[in-house]
Design an enzyme around this catalytic site. Structure first.
Site, PDB file in Angstrom:
ATOM      1  CG  ASN A  87      -1.690   1.268   1.398  1.00 11.28           C
ATOM      2  OD1 ASN A  87      -1.756   2.086   0.471  1.00 11.28           O
ATOM      3  ND2 ASN A  87      -2.301   1.456   2.562  1.00 11.28           N
TER       4      ASN A  87
ATOM      5  CE  LYS B 291       0.018   3.212   4.724  1.00 10.73           C
ATOM      6  NZ  LYS B 291       0.118   3.290   6.170  1.00 10.73           N
TER       7      LYS B 291
ATOM      8  CG  HIS C 250      -5.572   2.123   5.143  1.00 11.43           C
ATOM      9  ND1 HIS C 250      -5.106   3.085   5.993  1.00 11.43           N
ATOM     10  CD2 HIS C 250      -4.607   1.175   5.066  1.00 11.43           C
ATOM     11  CE1 HIS C 250      -3.897   2.729   6.414  1.00 11.43           C
ATOM     12  NE2 HIS C 250      -3.565   1.570   5.856  1.00 11.43           N
TER      13      HIS C 250
ATOM     14  CD  GLU D   4      -2.619   5.633   6.596  1.00 17.21           C
ATOM     15  OE1 GLU D   4      -2.608   5.678   5.349  1.00 17.21           O
ATOM     16  OE2 GLU D   4      -1.743   5.061   7.269  1.00 17.21           O
TER      17      GLU D   4
ATOM     18  CD  GLU E 144      -3.409  -2.335   7.241  1.00 20.15           C
ATOM     19  OE1 GLU E 144      -2.355  -2.671   6.715  1.00 20.15           O
ATOM     20  OE2 GLU E 144      -3.921  -1.219   7.072  1.00 20.15           O
TER      21      GLU E 144
ATOM     22  N   GLY F 142       2.570   2.387  10.731  1.00 21.69           N
ATOM     23  CA  GLY F 142       3.542   3.472  10.583  1.00 21.69           C
ATOM     24  C   GLY F 142       4.238   3.851  11.876  1.00 21.69           C
TER      25      GLY F 142
ATOM     26  CB  SER G  83       5.228  -1.751  11.933  1.00 21.55           C
ATOM     27  OG  SER G  83       4.862  -0.385  12.147  1.00 21.55           O
TER      28      SER G  83
HETATM   29  P1  13P Z   1       3.126   0.418   7.612  1.00 27.06           P
HETATM   30  O1  13P Z   1       3.624  -0.904   7.045  1.00 27.06           O
HETATM   31  O2  13P Z   1       3.889   1.593   7.097  1.00 27.06           O
HETATM   32  O3  13P Z   1       3.027   0.350   9.105  1.00 27.06           O
HETATM   33  O4  13P Z   1       1.639   0.610   7.066  1.00 27.06           O
HETATM   34  C1  13P Z   1       0.767  -0.446   7.169  1.00 27.06           C
HETATM   35  C2  13P Z   1      -0.436  -0.108   6.401  1.00 27.06           C
HETATM   36  O5  13P Z   1      -1.161   0.809   6.741  1.00 27.06           O
HETATM   37  C3  13P Z   1      -0.725  -0.892   5.194  1.00 27.06           C
HETATM   38  O6  13P Z   1      -1.981  -0.609   4.704  1.00 27.06           O
END
Ligand code: 13P
Length: 256
Positions: free
Chosen positions: A13, A15, A98, A100, A170, A176, A216
């Site tokens: 992903n 982002k 997601h 976010e 997640e 992150g 992560s």
């Molecule tokens: P990270 O791997 O950067 O923690 O992000 C995970 C994520 O949100 C994947 O959709």
């Protein structure tokens, strides 16, 4: 539970990262590194990068996904993108709900459900994200919350359509932050999601559903996570922006 009954999927992903030219360069760098994968390999990229990603991935084992989709087919929804638009570009996967999107863009369990159904109606594979916040974990409500998110996301989804649903667990506190769930924590919640799917669609459908862990996941911890009986790959943020790290994760899932 039999892992052989379902595909492991490692999905990146990206982002809000990479321009179209950076997309071409990164996928060209990744292609040879992931060519021997026995898991499925997916890159979910920003909308504007999709044509470059499809072109760069052509003839490889990398499938391309989007990071969101609108639930209406067309109309006065300025700035939105429909499932048909994605389909026509050759997109196969789409991330839905997601954290976010939930946190910054007003996504709710109800809109996650609408987007999931729109994606499935258009023949896309939906990667539906669920997960608890840290306070919810501390309150001991992770299992109930994730089961509820899963149930609402799947309202009105048929057994046939379930074949094109992937769930990504997640935990919000792990995204992150460099703070990964332990392999046991990840497996425990993925098992809750599988039991929830079993209660809705039966054991066979539950055993056939890919349930990923995300948060992560990196080149160092991926092997232990994907080796868990209920973890069928991962949804990778930061580490999917580096060809070497992403390929180590893909190859860990291949060996796991
Ligand atoms: P990270 O791997 O950067 O923690 O992000 C995970 C994520 O949100 C994947 O959709």
């Amino acid at each position: 539970m039999n892992k052989a009954k379902r595909a492991a999927i490692i999905a990146g992903n990206w982002k809000m990262n990479n321009t179209p030219s950076q997309t071409t360069a990164l996928i060209n760098e990744m292609k040879p590194k992931v060519a021997d994968a026995s898991c499925k390999v997916v890159l979910c990229v920003p909308y504007v990068d999709i044509p470059a990603a499809i072109e760069a991935a052509k003839g490889s084992n990398i499938a391309i996904g989007a990071e969101n989709v609108h639930f209406e087919k067309s109309g006065a929804f300025t700035g939105e993108i429909s499932a048909d638009m994605l389909n026509e570009l050759g997109v196969e996967y789409v991330i839905i709900g997601h954290s976010e999107r939930r946190q910054y863009f007003g996504e709710t369990d109800e809109t996650v459900n609408k987007r999931t159904r729109a994606a499935l109606d258009a023949g896309l594979t939906a990667i539906v994200c669920v997960g608890e916040q840290l306070t919810e974990r501390e309150q001991g409500i992770t299992a109930e919350l994730v089961a509820m998110q899963t149930k609402i996301a799947l309202l009105g989804v048929s057994a046939e359509q379930m074949k094109k649903v992937v769930i990504a667990y997640e935990p919000v506190w792990a995204i992150g932050t460099g703070k990964t769930a332990t392999a046991e924590q990840a497996n425990e919640v993925c098992a809750v999601i599988r039991a929830t799917i079993a209660s809705l669609y039966g054991d066979e459908a539950a055993e056939a559903t890919t349930i990923q862990y995300g948060g992560s996941m990196n080149a160092k911890n991926a092997a232990e996570l994907v080796a868990q009986p209920d973890v069928d790959g991962g949804l990778i943020g930061g580490a999917s922006l580096k060809a070497e790290d992403f390929s180590v994760i893909v190859n860990a899932a291949t060996n796991g």
